[in-house]
Design an enzyme around this catalytic site. Sequence first.
Site, PDB file in Angstrom:
ATOM      1  N   CYS A 115      28.090 -32.572  21.442  1.00 22.71           N
ATOM      2  CA  CYS A 115      28.159 -32.575  23.107  1.00 22.71           C
ATOM      3  C   CYS A 115      26.883 -32.358  23.688  1.00 22.71           C
ATOM      4  O   CYS A 115      26.123 -31.524  23.536  1.00 22.71           O
ATOM      5  CB  CYS A 115      29.143 -31.523  23.349  1.00 22.71           C
ATOM      6  SG  CYS A 115      28.898 -30.682  25.157  1.00 22.71           S
ATOM      7  N   CYS A 137      26.319 -29.535  26.131  1.00 18.03           N
ATOM      8  CA  CYS A 137      26.123 -28.310  25.432  1.00 18.03           C
ATOM      9  C   CYS A 137      24.645 -27.905  25.156  1.00 18.03           C
ATOM     10  O   CYS A 137      24.430 -26.687  25.145  1.00 18.03           O
ATOM     11  CB  CYS A 137      27.310 -28.404  24.236  1.00 18.03           C
ATOM     12  SG  CYS A 137      28.786 -28.717  24.630  1.00 18.03           S
TER      13      CYS A 137
END
Length: 311
Positions: A48, A51
Amino acid sequence: MIELGGQTQPEQPAGDLIKDVTEANFMQDVVEASMQAPVIVDFWATWCGPCRTLTPMLEQAVTKAKGAVTLAKIDVDQNQRLAQALAQQGLPLQSIPTVVAFVKGRPVDLFQGAVPQSELDAFIKRAIEAAGGDASNGLDDAVAAAEEMLAEGAAEDAAQTFAAILQEDPEHAAAYGGLVRAHIALGDLEQAEAILNGAPVQISKSPEVEAAHAQLELKKQAAGVGPVGELTAKVEADPDDLQARFDLAKALHASGQVQEAVDELLELFRRDRDWNDGAARAQLFTIFDALKPNDPVVLHGRRKLSSMIFA
């Protein structure tokens, strides 16, 4: 040492503030830890991109709070069963990053995606306030006095005190929840519901207001329950009569046998967790929400329910 909400908070080393959490220690490091201070949970994954941007910012914001909150990082790929179980309980984990604030055992706020540092700081501030930090104008002492009145049976005096507090601070969640509970104690369920329906949006999802809502729901249920003896006999005659077991749990709760009610609902969930669209689990959460987060009935019940969900 730092000051927070009028109380001295000890500084904690970063290792205690930021932890990697798995299914094995979720109950201890998130649910139980949030009874003491808010826990910010970062649901992330190695693939991700957002993230990788958000997590360092979260760590910085949590470290800056110096012990007022902690951070739990959960890799959803490595903890798929935990993520699925939490999603079944209502957390929107279909996309990441998802960041959830847990206060007193329950999620109270969340956001998804990368956000500016200023929004992270505001999110953490709301979590601290939801846990009772940043007490406003010394009104918490008045709330404590009103709670004592309510515990001693002086519901009318408690209602007047809670109302006076709300004149000073209309968004004082503890006073708002207390006012609702005082009217429940007075038997004025219509007024209690009217007060709940008028809750300011800023506190409508606070633990105190949610607890009052759960207590009102349980009180309304009590009006239509059958005799405990008859329902007990019915369940003993046919243990697979899940409707009778559900009705028995409501009757037990209405008669003050809270632990027994929880036990019946846990047994119903064990037999068929999907019965009546998950009614047993929903009723358990209503009972848990109505009690204090550190009540032994809540701690034991949540732990046992989680063990069945993850089994």
